[in-house]
Design an enzyme around this catalytic site. Structure first.
Site, PDB file in Angstrom:
ATOM      1  N   ASP A 153      -7.253   5.101   4.728  1.00 20.02           N
ATOM      2  CA  ASP A 153      -7.425   6.020   5.854  1.00 20.02           C
ATOM      3  C   ASP A 153      -8.548   7.533   5.109  1.00 20.02           C
ATOM      4  OD1 ASP A 153      -5.849   4.963   8.041  1.00 20.02           O
ATOM      5  OD2 ASP A 153      -4.379   4.965   6.123  1.00 20.02           O
ATOM      6  N   GLY A 189       0.937  -1.211  -0.173  1.00 17.79           N
ATOM      7  CA  GLY A 189       0.075  -0.067   0.113  1.00 17.79           C
ATOM      8  C   GLY A 189       0.847   1.345  -0.112  1.00 17.79           C
ATOM      9  N   HIS A 190       1.794   1.201   0.717  1.00 18.31           N
ATOM     10  CA  HIS A 190       2.863   2.400   1.051  1.00 18.31           C
ATOM     11  C   HIS A 190       3.475   2.627  -0.419  1.00 18.31           C
ATOM     12  CE1 HIS A 190       2.683   1.230   5.220  1.00 18.31           C
ATOM     13  NE2 HIS A 190       2.434   2.272   5.349  1.00 18.31           N
ATOM     14  N   ILE A 234      -4.686  -0.483  -1.675  1.00 23.32           N
ATOM     15  CA  ILE A 234      -4.130  -1.902  -2.081  1.00 23.32           C
ATOM     16  C   ILE A 234      -4.544  -3.164  -1.099  1.00 23.32           C
ATOM     17  CG2 ILE A 234      -1.992  -3.080  -2.647  1.00 23.32           C
ATOM     18  CD1 ILE A 234      -2.591  -0.418  -4.444  1.00 23.32           C
ATOM     19  N   GLY A 266      -3.149   7.542   1.270  1.00 23.13           N
ATOM     20  CA  GLY A 266      -4.106   6.423   0.999  1.00 23.13           C
ATOM     21  C   GLY A 266      -5.370   6.735   1.430  1.00 23.13           C
ATOM     22  N   GLN A 276      -8.978  10.520   7.167  1.00 22.38           N
ATOM     23  CA  GLN A 276      -7.778  11.237   7.377  1.00 22.38           C
ATOM     24  C   GLN A 276      -7.370  11.994   5.907  1.00 22.38           C
ATOM     25  OE1 GLN A 276      -4.154   9.532   9.177  1.00 22.38           O
ATOM     26  NE2 GLN A 276      -3.549   8.985   6.968  1.00 22.38           N
TER      27      GLN A 276
HETATM   28  P1  AMP Z   1       0.598   4.685   7.902  1.00 17.59           P
HETATM   29  O1  AMP Z   1       1.990   4.098   7.832  1.00 17.59           O
HETATM   30  O2  AMP Z   1      -0.319   3.527   8.242  1.00 17.59           O
HETATM   31  O3  AMP Z   1       0.329   5.733   8.771  1.00 17.59           O
HETATM   32  O4  AMP Z   1       0.183   4.859   6.221  1.00 17.59           O
HETATM   33  C1  AMP Z   1       0.963   5.851   5.656  1.00 17.59           C
HETATM   34  C2  AMP Z   1      -0.041   6.152   4.438  1.00 17.59           C
HETATM   35  O5  AMP Z   1      -0.271   4.865   3.534  1.00 17.59           O
HETATM   36  C3  AMP Z   1      -1.254   6.787   4.602  1.00 17.59           C
HETATM   37  O6  AMP Z   1      -1.629   7.786   3.694  1.00 17.59           O
HETATM   38  C4  AMP Z   1      -2.250   5.597   4.350  1.00 17.59           C
HETATM   39  O7  AMP Z   1      -3.723   6.016   4.159  1.00 17.59           O
HETATM   40  C5  AMP Z   1      -1.266   4.465   3.481  1.00 17.59           C
HETATM   41  N1  AMP Z   1      -1.950   3.494   3.184  1.00 17.59           N
HETATM   42  C6  AMP Z   1      -1.806   2.550   4.185  1.00 17.59           C
HETATM   43  N2  AMP Z   1      -2.426   1.187   4.004  1.00 17.59           N
HETATM   44  C7  AMP Z   1      -2.814   1.371   2.721  1.00 17.59           C
HETATM   45  C8  AMP Z   1      -3.267   0.726   1.612  1.00 17.59           C
HETATM   46  N3  AMP Z   1      -3.472  -0.698   1.972  1.00 17.59           N
HETATM   47  N4  AMP Z   1      -3.409   0.968   0.451  1.00 17.59           N
HETATM   48  C9  AMP Z   1      -3.331   2.214   0.020  1.00 17.59           C
HETATM   49  N5  AMP Z   1      -2.701   3.266   0.972  1.00 17.59           N
HETATM   50  C10 AMP Z   1      -2.296   2.740   2.177  1.00 17.59           C
END
Ligand code: AMP
Length: 284
Positions: free
Chosen positions: A155, A40-41, A181, A152, A158
């Site tokens: 969230d 996803g990241h 993702i 993403g 957010q």
């Molecule tokens: P985090 O590390 O969980 O704070 O997420 C960092 C970024 O990655 C945020 O913008 C999330 O929305 C995005 N993100 C996390 N999981 C996914 C995913 N499965 N698909 C797309 N973006 C994601």
């Protein structure tokens, strides 16, 4: 082969590297993360690479968006693997401040987002969360000074909060959303998925299946209240301990809606599987 990214841990080294990146008017994209990187990241990084000339990824597990009872201490940290992934994607710079650099002694200023941050979804269950997110994202923007930042849809609330804040505070950063993702069985990728036991991992895709099923029913003209109540029942029957919410909201304003005509619709869910809280959403 792409070069390993520059790693900055102090504001002075960040500013030096940022100045270098911005030469010849190169556009800079920022992908804020808390590390424990998954596909996803990586998809956000790839989106950033397509849109901006230079890409910065921040890795900072932000203490102010965790409540005392939440998992700050045990949040997964996979630094080596993270850097290897970012190097493979050709990321230019990794911003990895420690908590003291981000919140020095005497730190006393917070951003208090309203509007989408008070929509009654995540904020109802994590009242500390968006204040912490908005404050750290505002700081990341002023530190890194990106032209664009990538978040993403995973969230979803957010993404709306950050988009609103960037506009309201004239931060000069264009916010770009990236699609969710998923694992092959539909579970939305999340750093916290590693907490799931094998049995919970087997149950977890019910969340996405229920969202899709509910979305189909709404599109077929079913009553919103009944379809959503059935969705909550299905999630609980699958073995989730608690459903914090399963709601249909306006995809832009996040206002509650009860017919397709009030749309565009977004269906959002948060539920606890054992002690792990999962969130997901789909187009309605
Ligand atoms: P985090 O590390 O969980 O704070 O997420 C960092 C970024 O990655 C945020 O913008 C999330 O929305 C995005 N993100 C996390 N999981 C996914 C995913 N499965 N698909 C797309 N973006 C994601």
């Amino acid at each position: 082969m792409p070069h390993a990214p520059i790693i900055a841990r102090t504001l002075s080294s960040l500013h030096r590297a940022r100045t270098e990146l911005g030469k010849r008017n190169a556009t800079v994209g920022l992908v804020p993360t808390m590390g424990a990187l998954h596909d996803g990241h990586v998809s956000l990084v790839r989106l950033a690479k397509r849109r901006a000339k230079k890409v910065v990824v921040s890795i900072f597990v932000n203490p102010t968006q965790f409540a005392a009872h939440e998992d700050l201490g045990s949040y997964p940290r996979t630094w080596k693997e993270d850097i290897a992934k970012l190097a493979a994607e050709g990321v230019d710079l990794v911003w990895n401040p420690d908590a003291k650099t981000m919140y020095p002694e005497g730190f006393a200023t917070r951003v208090a987002p309203e509007g989408p941050a008070l929509a009654g979804l995540e904020d109802r269950f994590r009242p500390h969360f968006f204040g912490g997110v908005a404050t750290v994202v505002a700081k990341l923007f002023t530190q890194v000074r990106p032209d664009m930042a990538f978040f993403g849809e995973k969230d979803f609330q957010q993404l709306k909060v950050v988009t609103r804040m960037a506009r309201d505070l004239d931060l000069g950063v264009r916010i770009v959303g990236g699609a969710i993702i998923r694992e092959r069985d539909g579970l939305a990728m999340a750093s916290r998925n590693v907490y799931l036991s094998p049995e919970e991992r087997r149950i977890a895709p019910v969340l996405f299946r229920t969202l899709k099923m509910t979305s189909k029913r709404l599109q077929a003209g079913d009553d919103f209240k009944i379809a959503l109540a059935d969705g909550v029942t299905a999630i609980k029957e699958a073995g989730f301990a608690e459903v914090d919410y399963l709601e249909a909201r306006h995809a832009e304003t996040l206002a509650p809606i009860s017919t397709m005509d009030d749309g565009p619709v977004r269906l959002l869910v948060a539920a606890k599987l054992g002690t792990t809280r999962l969130i997901d959403n789909v187009k309605g």
